[in-house]
Write an enzyme that holds these catalytic residues in place. Sequence first.
Site, PDB file in Angstrom:
ATOM      1  N   TRP A 126       5.616   6.300  14.229  1.00  0.00           N
ATOM      2  CA  TRP A 126       4.813   5.124  13.845  1.00  0.00           C
ATOM      3  C   TRP A 126       5.515   3.824  14.224  1.00  0.00           C
ATOM      4  O   TRP A 126       5.038   2.745  13.956  1.00  0.00           O
ATOM      5  CB  TRP A 126       4.544   5.132  12.332  1.00  0.00           C
ATOM      6  CG  TRP A 126       5.749   4.874  11.450  1.00  0.00           C
ATOM      7  CD1 TRP A 126       7.040   5.268  11.672  1.00  0.00           C
ATOM      8  CD2 TRP A 126       5.765   4.159  10.205  1.00  0.00           C
ATOM      9  NE1 TRP A 126       7.851   4.873  10.639  1.00  0.00           N
ATOM     10  CE2 TRP A 126       7.096   4.189   9.714  1.00  0.00           C
ATOM     11  CE3 TRP A 126       4.790   3.519   9.451  1.00  0.00           C
ATOM     12  CZ2 TRP A 126       7.464   3.590   8.505  1.00  0.00           C
ATOM     13  CZ3 TRP A 126       5.162   2.934   8.247  1.00  0.00           C
ATOM     14  CH2 TRP A 126       6.471   2.971   7.794  1.00  0.00           C
ATOM     15  N   ASP A 127       6.683   3.950  14.884  1.00  0.00           N
ATOM     16  CA  ASP A 127       7.553   2.794  15.095  1.00  0.00           C
ATOM     17  C   ASP A 127       6.909   1.666  15.894  1.00  0.00           C
ATOM     18  O   ASP A 127       7.368   0.525  15.855  1.00  0.00           O
ATOM     19  CB  ASP A 127       8.853   3.228  15.773  1.00  0.00           C
ATOM     20  CG  ASP A 127       9.626   4.243  14.943  1.00  0.00           C
ATOM     21  OD1 ASP A 127       8.992   5.153  14.402  1.00  0.00           O
ATOM     22  OD2 ASP A 127      10.855   4.113  14.831  1.00  0.00           O
ATOM     23  N   GLU A 158      11.026   9.444   3.534  1.00  0.00           N
ATOM     24  CA  GLU A 158      11.083  10.873   3.877  1.00  0.00           C
ATOM     25  C   GLU A 158      11.936  11.703   2.918  1.00  0.00           C
ATOM     26  O   GLU A 158      12.070  12.907   3.116  1.00  0.00           O
ATOM     27  CB  GLU A 158      11.633  11.024   5.295  1.00  0.00           C
ATOM     28  CG  GLU A 158      10.753  10.366   6.320  1.00  0.00           C
ATOM     29  CD  GLU A 158      11.236  10.567   7.744  1.00  0.00           C
ATOM     30  OE1 GLU A 158      12.459  10.638   7.944  1.00  0.00           O
ATOM     31  OE2 GLU A 158      10.376  10.642   8.644  1.00  0.00           O
ATOM     32  N   LYS A 173      14.611   6.707   0.884  1.00  0.00           N
ATOM     33  CA  LYS A 173      15.341   6.524   2.137  1.00  0.00           C
ATOM     34  C   LYS A 173      15.112   5.114   2.678  1.00  0.00           C
ATOM     35  O   LYS A 173      15.998   4.491   3.236  1.00  0.00           O
ATOM     36  CB  LYS A 173      14.835   7.557   3.144  1.00  0.00           C
ATOM     37  CG  LYS A 173      15.443   7.455   4.522  1.00  0.00           C
ATOM     38  CD  LYS A 173      14.862   8.527   5.440  1.00  0.00           C
ATOM     39  CE  LYS A 173      15.479   8.475   6.831  1.00  0.00           C
ATOM     40  NZ  LYS A 173      14.826   9.386   7.765  1.00  0.00           N
ATOM     41  N   GLN A 174      13.875   4.628   2.522  1.00  0.00           N
ATOM     42  CA  GLN A 174      13.506   3.352   3.139  1.00  0.00           C
ATOM     43  C   GLN A 174      12.326   2.761   2.383  1.00  0.00           C
ATOM     44  O   GLN A 174      11.771   3.394   1.496  1.00  0.00           O
ATOM     45  CB  GLN A 174      13.129   3.575   4.595  1.00  0.00           C
ATOM     46  CG  GLN A 174      11.860   4.409   4.791  1.00  0.00           C
ATOM     47  CD  GLN A 174      11.791   5.044   6.154  1.00  0.00           C
ATOM     48  OE1 GLN A 174      12.317   6.127   6.358  1.00  0.00           O
ATOM     49  NE2 GLN A 174      11.131   4.385   7.072  1.00  0.00           N
TER      50      GLN A 174
HETATM   51  C1  BGC Z   1      12.369   7.077   9.762  1.00  0.00           C
HETATM   52  C2  BGC Z   1      10.954   6.985  10.266  1.00  0.00           C
HETATM   53  C3  BGC Z   1      10.972   6.592  11.726  1.00  0.00           C
HETATM   54  C4  BGC Z   1      11.820   7.563  12.516  1.00  0.00           C
HETATM   55  C5  BGC Z   1      11.930   7.196  13.966  1.00  0.00           C
HETATM   56  C6  BGC Z   1      13.166   8.022  10.629  1.00  0.00           C
HETATM   57  O1  BGC Z   1      14.489   8.020  10.221  1.00  0.00           O
HETATM   58  O2  BGC Z   1      12.401   7.554   8.444  1.00  0.00           O
HETATM   59  O3  BGC Z   1      10.240   6.036   9.520  1.00  0.00           O
HETATM   60  O4  BGC Z   1       9.685   6.601  12.237  1.00  0.00           O
HETATM   61  O5  BGC Z   1      13.119   7.576  11.976  1.00  0.00           O
HETATM   62  O6  BGC Z   1      12.492   5.929  14.113  1.00  0.00           O
END
Ligand code: BGC
Length: 807
Positions: A354-355, A493, A614-615
């Site tokens: 989704w970046d 995640e 995590k984020q």
């Molecule tokens: C993140 C995701 C991201 C992916 C690729 C993961 O560590 O949790 O949000 O899309 O990395 O950058």
Amino acid sequence: MSVWQFGFQGFDPADEGRREALCTLGNGYFATRGAAPESTADDVHYPGTYLAGCYNRLTTQVAGRAVEDESLVNAPNWLLLTFRVDDGPWFDLRRVEVLDHEQELDLERGILVRRLRFRDDGGRTTRVVQRRFVHMSAPHLAGLDTALVAEDWSGRITFRCGIDGRVTNSGVARYHALDSQHLTDHHTFQPAPDTVVLHTRTSQSRVRIAEAARARVFVDGEPVDVAHTLIQQNDLIAHDITVHLDQRSEARIEKIIALRTSRDPATSEPVVEVVDEARCAPGFDELCRSHALAWARLHREFHCGLSMSEEAQRSVRLHLFHLLQTVSPNSSDLDVGVPARGLHGEAYRGHVFWDELFVLPTLTLRRPRLARALLMYRYRRLDRARRAAAEAGLPGAMFPWQSGSNGREESQQLHLNPRSGRWLPDHTHLQRHVGIAIAHNIHHYHRATGDDEFRDEFGAEMLLEITRFFAALAHYDRSRDRYVIRGVVGPDEYHTAYPGREDPGIDNNAYTNVMTAWLCRTAAQVLHELPAERHHQLVEQLDLRHGEIDRWKRIAQRMYVPFHGDGIISQFEGYNQLDELDWDGYRQRYGDIHRLDRILEAEGDDPNRYQASKQADVLMLFYLLSAEELAGLLDGLGYPMPTGTIPANIEYYLQRTSHGSTLSAVVHAWVLARSHRHRALEFFDHALAADVHDTQRGTTSEGIHLAAMSGSIDLLQRCFAGIEVRDGALRLNPQWPTELGDLELTLRYRGQPLAITVTGRTATVRTAPGHARPPITCACGDRTVLLGAGETARFSLEHRPWQDDST
Ligand code: BGC
């Protein structure tokens, strides 16, 4: 060092991987890591060349299961260039006394320079300067120039210059158990006395890759006509070229390579093309000039004048540089998406997540055609997403969490925790919210560009199909009289299941639910705005019934959003019932707890048990939606948003986030910018440092974090400078942190090139002089101005209170 130079002193084997990733050169068509030309993959070096969109699948037996993975393929190493004196050993940095070693990335001209001085076993001192480029406007060409001076000796110097096809995808230690041999069927030949060719193909996707390398040698600036001795194997081809050097003389070898695949437009057959291109290509210096010109044009389009600290300016330039090396004007005609780790390494196997949500805003306001091309990557995979939804028993389009060649779900089924050595089931593919990000990107692209043609032809169809999917994912819960979404994973995640529950996924992820309400609302509005004819066509083509659209409207009013405490939006239902983590204890014990998930699993514990993220997850809502938009949405859902909701939520989740993704810093800087300027700037600094200082420890060597890089630029423009496009106007709401000095930007809005300067709460917008273009509307506070070509408007919000608790 100027702010256009980024570099490294000395040779540090332990740091070489990070340096290689950060010194990658690319042009949106392909990129090559900044590996030493004499190196092959080992415990220090990892030469890697990646072609945008060139994937291959391999199957491996892992933990008793056959696992198929699709990876961005490491193409034959065109850098191969080594040398030896007389009959001595081939050059190896680790077997000589290194007197000086320096790598310098010229961000302005797109050239990597390596300066090296060493003394060999025989006491000879040699100086070497290597320069290389990956051409920005001739995307199939690259060059490597090596100049070697015999400081205190004379003798024979032999260069070995060629192409090494013995490469595999083995750049990420965690994937070592997986099959890595993607290339097969290698062939080599010599089409001309100074040129070698290697061609091969990917084993499953059968993409043919051809590379040709032409070598020319000069002594003290004069071309020399010396024999090229052919070294030929099936998977490696090179020339050995020997010249005699007098003391203080210089031997220079200029290598120009051409690279093509059978996927390329305007290609008869890749081998034919590269032979031809290598023959016709000009010399190194001329190519350098045209390459630098192409960069100069890009720098003008993406101009970002800053007066902050030199280190910060350098990082911003480095971020823009790597963004434009991954996706560039050369990508516009390719069928490629935005790979999360650039074309800089093999982490996440080159997949597209989704970046792009964090990447497109920087491109849309400068190179709309490129942003559109990246959205088309999704459109071409819409049918695949429809099929995925149908296989899940749902209508509409379910885009994959990880996407590669054809839009199939490429998420890994198992992942290795390097701390525990255990292979674990991976449920992150349940991040259905990727579809919402795509819809959001489509909507914002249209808002920023007014590209009705894209919306009508492609965007609306994707948006409607995505909405259809999410609307079907939502179930009506009679007991609540609300719609609920069960069994998904949110952006965080760490939470992929409830402790003790067998089925993966969590229920009512607030981000997914609120954004589904946004989606349903937006889709109904877009459908309404379509020209009548296209509206009817789409309704017919997609068999959209009134009932379905009514359901979207109901979902936009009755979606369930979990709350707890005093106005805290629960990340998902039940989040607040999870245990609190002993953050201080973990920090004390482990120091770096970015990857808390791995720490907990290795301890036999499970991140699912804790209120630990995590984020940014809930906070993504404040990132994507303005406070007014969010309040409007929640209000429409019957959840009025009292003042103080946003700061209270930010505080709550800040205390419970480990920032295990580099995206986290971007989102946190954004959401704090209007209330806690200093804390926002700290997160901005984290975003700038993510790859430069490899803050996720060891991950940069596996590829840059493109979304954080691009997100840091977006923070400057949309967040701190407050530039956004809304209701047909370019709106400015600057809250520019004065400690960053002034900002100068170039943007392109509705075809009009703009120069914008921002300082504090004032902004100036200047349109480029030129042919009569329709005037654009600029707004700031209550003032709206129509700007024709060559006009300037000054805005100031100075008299408004600066809401900031940090001063
Ligand atoms: C993140 C995701 C991201 C992916 C690729 C993961 O560590 O949790 O949000 O899309 O990395 O950058």
